[in-house]
Design a protein around this motif. Structure first.
Motif, PDB file in Angstrom:
ATOM      1  N   GLY A   1     -21.030   5.955  -0.555  1.00 47.09           N
ATOM      2  CA  GLY A   1     -21.201   7.408  -0.503  1.00 47.09           C
ATOM      3  C   GLY A   1     -22.491   7.890  -1.133  1.00 47.09           C
ATOM      4  N   ALA A   2     -23.461   7.003  -1.313  1.00 44.28           N
ATOM      5  CA  ALA A   2     -24.713   7.398  -1.966  1.00 44.28           C
ATOM      6  C   ALA A   2     -25.487   8.384  -1.105  1.00 44.28           C
ATOM      7  N   LYS A   3     -26.007   9.400  -1.764  1.00 44.55           N
ATOM      8  CA  LYS A   3     -26.846  10.392  -1.071  1.00 44.55           C
ATOM      9  C   LYS A   3     -28.295  10.318  -1.553  1.00 44.55           C
ATOM     10  N   THR A   4     -28.532   9.530  -2.625  1.00 41.89           N
ATOM     11  CA  THR A   4     -29.848   9.479  -3.254  1.00 41.89           C
ATOM     12  C   THR A   4     -30.166   8.031  -3.598  1.00 41.89           C
TER      13      THR A   4
ATOM     14  N   ALA B   1     -24.987   1.607   1.024  1.00 44.07           N
ATOM     15  CA  ALA B   1     -25.181   3.020   0.703  1.00 44.07           C
ATOM     16  C   ALA B   1     -24.076   3.867   1.326  1.00 44.07           C
ATOM     17  N   LEU B   2     -23.792   3.620   2.593  1.00 42.49           N
ATOM     18  CA  LEU B   2     -22.768   4.413   3.275  1.00 42.49           C
ATOM     19  C   LEU B   2     -21.389   4.134   2.696  1.00 42.49           C
TER      20      LEU B   2
ATOM     21  N   SER C   1     -31.558   8.093   7.691  1.00 41.44           N
ATOM     22  CA  SER C   1     -30.094   8.172   7.670  1.00 41.44           C
ATOM     23  C   SER C   1     -29.598   9.283   6.757  1.00 41.44           C
ATOM     24  N   GLY C   2     -30.514  10.124   6.275  1.00 46.24           N
ATOM     25  CA  GLY C   2     -30.116  11.282   5.478  1.00 46.24           C
ATOM     26  C   GLY C   2     -29.980  11.026   3.995  1.00 46.24           C
ATOM     27  N   ILE C   3     -30.456   9.885   3.516  1.00 45.49           N
ATOM     28  CA  ILE C   3     -30.409   9.581   2.081  1.00 45.49           C
ATOM     29  C   ILE C   3     -31.749  10.001   1.474  1.00 45.49           C
ATOM     30  N   ALA C   4     -31.700  10.802   0.423  1.00 44.15           N
ATOM     31  CA  ALA C   4     -32.933  11.240  -0.247  1.00 44.15           C
ATOM     32  C   ALA C   4     -33.521  10.064  -1.018  1.00 44.15           C
TER      33      ALA C   4
ATOM     34  N   ILE D   1     -25.760   6.912  -6.920  1.00 41.94           N
ATOM     35  CA  ILE D   1     -27.204   6.764  -6.699  1.00 41.94           C
ATOM     36  C   ILE D   1     -27.508   5.280  -6.537  1.00 41.94           C
TER      37      ILE D   1
END
Ligand code: SF4
Length: 161
Positions: A97-100, A93-94, A138-141, A2
Motif C-alpha cells: 500500500g505504499a504511496k511514497t 509497493a502495491l 504507477s502513481g507512487i510519489a 513508505i
C-alpha cells in the motif's frame, strides 16, 4: 507505508558492496513498521558486488518504452534484470500500500531526478532510473534522499499518524 532504498538503510547492496547511512529516522520508520526497505537491483537478481551500470539512450522512462538500455560498464546488457527488479519492487509497493518512495539519488534504478549519462565518466544528467520511472508511472510519489523538504514533510505526516 513508505518504501526506502535499502542502501540508504545501511544494507550493503550497492554495486561496490557498500551501504550508506540515511537519516536515523529512516531506521525508526522501519522498526515501527512504517517503512519497507527495497533494493530493485537485488530483486532483479543482480549480484553484490557487481560492475556499475548506467542508462544508455535515455532515462528510465525510455527504458520502460523500449527506447533505451541499461548497460554494464563492460557492455553487457542488463535491461531485462533492471526491468525485473523494477516490476518486483512495484509488486511489493502495491502489496504494502505504499504511496511514497524515498530512493537513492543518481542510481540507474532508484534515481528520481538525475542519473549518470551512460558514459561511465561520472557525468550526471536529468532523468529517472528504471524503478523510479515505473513507480512514478504507477502513481507512487518518488523522492531522493536529497529532497530534504519533501522528506521532512513525510516525517511530520508519519509522526502525526
Ligand atoms: Fe539497490 Fe537502489 Fe541502492 Fe542501487 S540505489 S543499491 S538499486 S536500493
Amino acid at each position: 507505508m513508505i518504501l526506502i532504498s535499502a542502501c540508504l538503510l545501511g544494507k550493503k547492496c550497492r554495486f561496490d558492496g557498500r551501504g550508506l547511512e540515511g537519516p536515523p529516522a529512516f531506521h525508526d520508520w522501519v522498526e515501527k513498521g512504517l517503512a519497507l526497505a527495497i533494493c530493485p537491483e537485488e530483486l532483479g537478481g543482480l549480484s553484490i558486488p557487481r560492475l556499475p551500470a548506467e542508462l544508455v539512450g535515455g532515462d528510465g522512462k525510455a527504458v520502460l518504452l523500449g527506447r533505451a538500455k541499461v548497460l554494464r560498464s563492460d557492455g553487457i546488457d542488463l535491461t531485462a534484470a533492471f526491468l525485473k527488479g523494477a516490476n518486483e519492487a512495484l509488486r511489493l509497493a502495491l502489496a504494502s500500500g505504499a504511496k511514497t518512495a524515498i530512493l537513492k539519488a543518481h542510481s540507474p534504478s532508484c534515481g528520481c531526478r538525475s542519473i549518470y549519462d551512460g558514459s561511465f565518466e561520472g557525468v550526471v544528467v536529468s532523468g529517472m532510473g528504471v524503478t523510479a520511472a515505473l513507480f512514478a508511472a504507477s502513481g507512487i510519489a518518488v523522492f531522493d534522499e536529497e529532497n530534504r523538504e519533501e522528506i521532512a514533510l513525510a516525517m511530520r505526516q508519519k509522526n502525526e499518524s
